[in-house]
Design a protein around this motif. Structure first.
Motif, PDB file in Angstrom:
ATOM      1  N   LEU A  64       0.836  -1.198   0.000  1.00  0.00           N
ATOM      2  CA  LEU A  64       0.000   0.000   0.000  1.00  0.00           C
ATOM      3  C   LEU A  64       0.873   1.251   0.000  1.00  0.00           C
ATOM      4  CD1 LEU A  64      -2.756  -0.984   2.596  1.00  0.00           C
ATOM      5  CD2 LEU A  64      -3.138  -0.502   0.167  1.00  0.00           C
ATOM      6  N   ALA A  65       1.916   1.242   0.815  1.00  0.00           N
ATOM      7  CA  ALA A  65       2.797   2.406   0.894  1.00  0.00           C
ATOM      8  C   ALA A  65       3.458   2.690  -0.448  1.00  0.00           C
ATOM      9  CB  ALA A  65       3.855   2.185   1.971  1.00  0.00           C
ATOM     10  N   ASN A  66       3.753   1.659  -1.203  1.00  0.00           N
ATOM     11  CA  ASN A  66       4.380   1.838  -2.510  1.00  0.00           C
ATOM     12  C   ASN A  66       3.396   2.269  -3.585  1.00  0.00           C
ATOM     13  OD1 ASN A  66       7.008   1.144  -1.726  1.00  0.00           O
ATOM     14  ND2 ASN A  66       6.614  -1.042  -1.985  1.00  0.00           N
ATOM     15  N   ALA A  67       2.116   1.860  -3.446  1.00  0.00           N
ATOM     16  CA  ALA A  67       1.152   2.067  -4.517  1.00  0.00           C
ATOM     17  C   ALA A  67       0.332   3.351  -4.382  1.00  0.00           C
ATOM     18  CB  ALA A  67       0.198   0.871  -4.600  1.00  0.00           C
ATOM     19  N   LEU A  68       0.039   3.776  -3.147  1.00  0.00           N
ATOM     20  CA  LEU A  68      -0.846   4.922  -2.958  1.00  0.00           C
ATOM     21  C   LEU A  68      -0.089   6.236  -3.072  1.00  0.00           C
ATOM     22  CD1 LEU A  68      -3.198   3.729  -0.063  1.00  0.00           C
ATOM     23  CD2 LEU A  68      -3.337   3.313  -2.539  1.00  0.00           C
ATOM     24  N   HIS A  69      -0.839   7.323  -3.100  1.00  0.00           N
ATOM     25  CA  HIS A  69      -0.261   8.668  -3.173  1.00  0.00           C
ATOM     26  C   HIS A  69       0.796   8.826  -2.085  1.00  0.00           C
ATOM     27  CE1 HIS A  69      -0.043  13.052  -2.933  1.00  0.00           C
ATOM     28  NE2 HIS A  69      -0.616  13.106  -4.125  1.00  0.00           N
ATOM     29  N   SER A  70       1.883   9.493  -2.403  1.00  0.00           N
ATOM     30  CA  SER A  70       3.018   9.596  -1.475  1.00  0.00           C
ATOM     31  C   SER A  70       2.665  10.303  -0.179  1.00  0.00           C
ATOM     32  CB  SER A  70       4.186  10.309  -2.157  1.00  0.00           C
ATOM     33  OG  SER A  70       3.804  11.605  -2.585  1.00  0.00           O
ATOM     34  N   GLY A  95       7.564   4.905   6.383  1.00  0.00           N
ATOM     35  CA  GLY A  95       6.760   5.732   7.264  1.00  0.00           C
ATOM     36  C   GLY A  95       5.424   5.141   7.653  1.00  0.00           C
ATOM     37  N   ILE A  96       5.314   3.837   7.650  1.00  0.00           N
ATOM     38  CA  ILE A  96       4.067   3.184   8.041  1.00  0.00           C
ATOM     39  C   ILE A  96       3.886   3.310   9.552  1.00  0.00           C
ATOM     40  CG2 ILE A  96       2.849   0.961   8.136  1.00  0.00           C
ATOM     41  CD1 ILE A  96       4.499   0.174   5.620  1.00  0.00           C
ATOM     42  N   HIS A  97       2.657   3.554  10.000  1.00  0.00           N
ATOM     43  CA  HIS A  97       2.333   3.582  11.423  1.00  0.00           C
ATOM     44  C   HIS A  97       1.994   2.153  11.850  1.00  0.00           C
ATOM     45  CE1 HIS A  97       1.911   8.037  11.501  1.00  0.00           C
ATOM     46  NE2 HIS A  97       1.524   7.850  10.245  1.00  0.00           N
ATOM     47  N   TRP A  98       2.776   1.620  12.786  1.00  0.00           N
ATOM     48  CA  TRP A  98       2.559   0.240  13.251  1.00  0.00           C
ATOM     49  C   TRP A  98       1.820   0.295  14.586  1.00  0.00           C
ATOM     50  CZ3 TRP A  98       3.511  -3.162   9.582  1.00  0.00           C
ATOM     51  CH2 TRP A  98       4.433  -2.833   8.585  1.00  0.00           C
ATOM     52  N   ASP A  99       0.555  -0.144  14.571  1.00  0.00           N
ATOM     53  CA  ASP A  99      -0.323   0.002  15.736  1.00  0.00           C
ATOM     54  C   ASP A  99      -0.590  -1.347  16.403  1.00  0.00           C
ATOM     55  OD1 ASP A  99      -0.495   2.640  14.870  1.00  0.00           O
ATOM     56  OD2 ASP A  99      -2.413   2.331  13.835  1.00  0.00           O
ATOM     57  N   HIS A 100      -0.188  -1.452  17.664  1.00  0.00           N
ATOM     58  CA  HIS A 100      -0.521  -2.647  18.433  1.00  0.00           C
ATOM     59  C   HIS A 100      -1.912  -2.452  19.022  1.00  0.00           C
ATOM     60  CE1 HIS A 100      -0.127  -5.392  22.099  1.00  0.00           C
ATOM     61  NE2 HIS A 100      -0.204  -6.165  21.030  1.00  0.00           N
ATOM     62  N   ILE A 101      -2.849  -3.321  18.642  1.00  0.00           N
ATOM     63  CA  ILE A 101      -4.228  -3.178  19.086  1.00  0.00           C
ATOM     64  C   ILE A 101      -4.630  -4.385  19.913  1.00  0.00           C
ATOM     65  CG2 ILE A 101      -4.852  -1.760  17.098  1.00  0.00           C
ATOM     66  CD1 ILE A 101      -6.146  -4.238  15.838  1.00  0.00           C
TER      67      ILE A 101
END
Length: 266
Positions: A64-70, A95-101
């Motif tokens: 997703l990070a590679n494909a979507l708008h920067s 720059g992905i936000h890694w969320d522990h849920i």
């Protein structure tokens, strides 16, 4: 119990086998094609807030990070610290936000995300409807939900004995997925969650004679069979050996179906 329901409760050996399988599967051309097919349905000409729910090691979040708008904001969320730790290590300055849920209510405000992806998640959660209702809460009014999963109940590995084949198929697929028939229930779940099913896509992968994707899944099973606790160590090894032998002598057979569901608010 389905080990993917609570990966952090598994042994180190099982966790490593799960991580290896998730990353190996994510690098397979067949799986990459299915991921790219649904990511291509997401607009890339404007910044979006996207959530990869049940992200595991982040295979889909990275794509997703590679494909979507920067300028898009990408979140990868999972209940497993172990899998998220691998995801963070794999995040090469994306720059992905890694969320522990935690299981239950999602820690996001209403209407937070423009797109939510559940990639092989719902078949592993105890209450798919409850999670879909939470997903509907945090999905923007014009947002898109993408649910991708395997029809585990239909996955089969050919063996010479029909009785043995059906027994092992049932034991393995029931142990590796909390809801093996999840895909068959998706129209009902989406409707009950107040979401509209807009379309769906199905892909069947079968291998005859020689194995590739499904043979790699056999190797994955070999790593987590002790955690599944459905076959004795001897019986599990016999099954793995039989699958490899059938590949070597060109009699291998395995088949399964994968579904992608596209939904939005009603």
């Amino acid at each position: 119990m389905d080990p993917y329901t609570n990966p952090d409760s598994q042994t180190d050996r099982t966790q490593q086998a799960m991580i290896t399988r998730l990353e190996e599967r994510g690098q397979h051309a067949f799986f990459q094609k299915m991921i790219d097919d649904y990511i291509d349905s997401i607009p890339s000409d404007q910044p979006l807030r996207a959530l990869d729910l049940g992200c595991g090691t982040g295979v889909v979040a990275r794509r997703l990070a590679n494909a979507l708008h920067s300028d898009s904001e990408i979140h990868g969320a999972d209940i497993s610290d172990v899998l998220l730790a691998k995801g963070r290590r794999q995040d090469l300055a994306q720059g992905i936000h890694w969320d522990h849920i935690q299981p239950g209510a999602l820690p996001y405000e209403e209407r937070s995300f423009d797109v939510i992806v559940m990639h092989t998640l719902l078949s592993h959660v105890p209450n798919p409807l409850s999670l879909l209702q939470e997903t509907a809460r945090v999905l923007a009014p014009t947002g898109q939900l993408i649910v991708f999963d395997a029809d585990h109940a239909g996955t089969t590995y050919g063996q010479e004995s029909y009785e043995a084949m059906r027994r092992v198929d049932h034991l393995l697929t029931s142990a590796v997925a909390t809801h093996p028939d999840l895909c068959r229930q998706m129209p009902r779940y989406l409707k009950a969650a107040g979401l509209s099913l807009n379309s769906h896509r199905s892909v069947i992968l079968s291998e005859c004679g020689r194995g590739d994707y499904w043979l790699s899944s056999v190797r994955g099973f070999a790593g987590i069979l002790p955690a599944l606790n459905v076959l004795s160590e001897e019986e599990g090894q016999q099954w793995v050996d039989a699958m490899h032998a059938s590949h070597d002598n060109d009699t291998f057979f395995a088949s399964g179906a994968f579904f992608t569901f596209y939904a939005s608010h009603s």
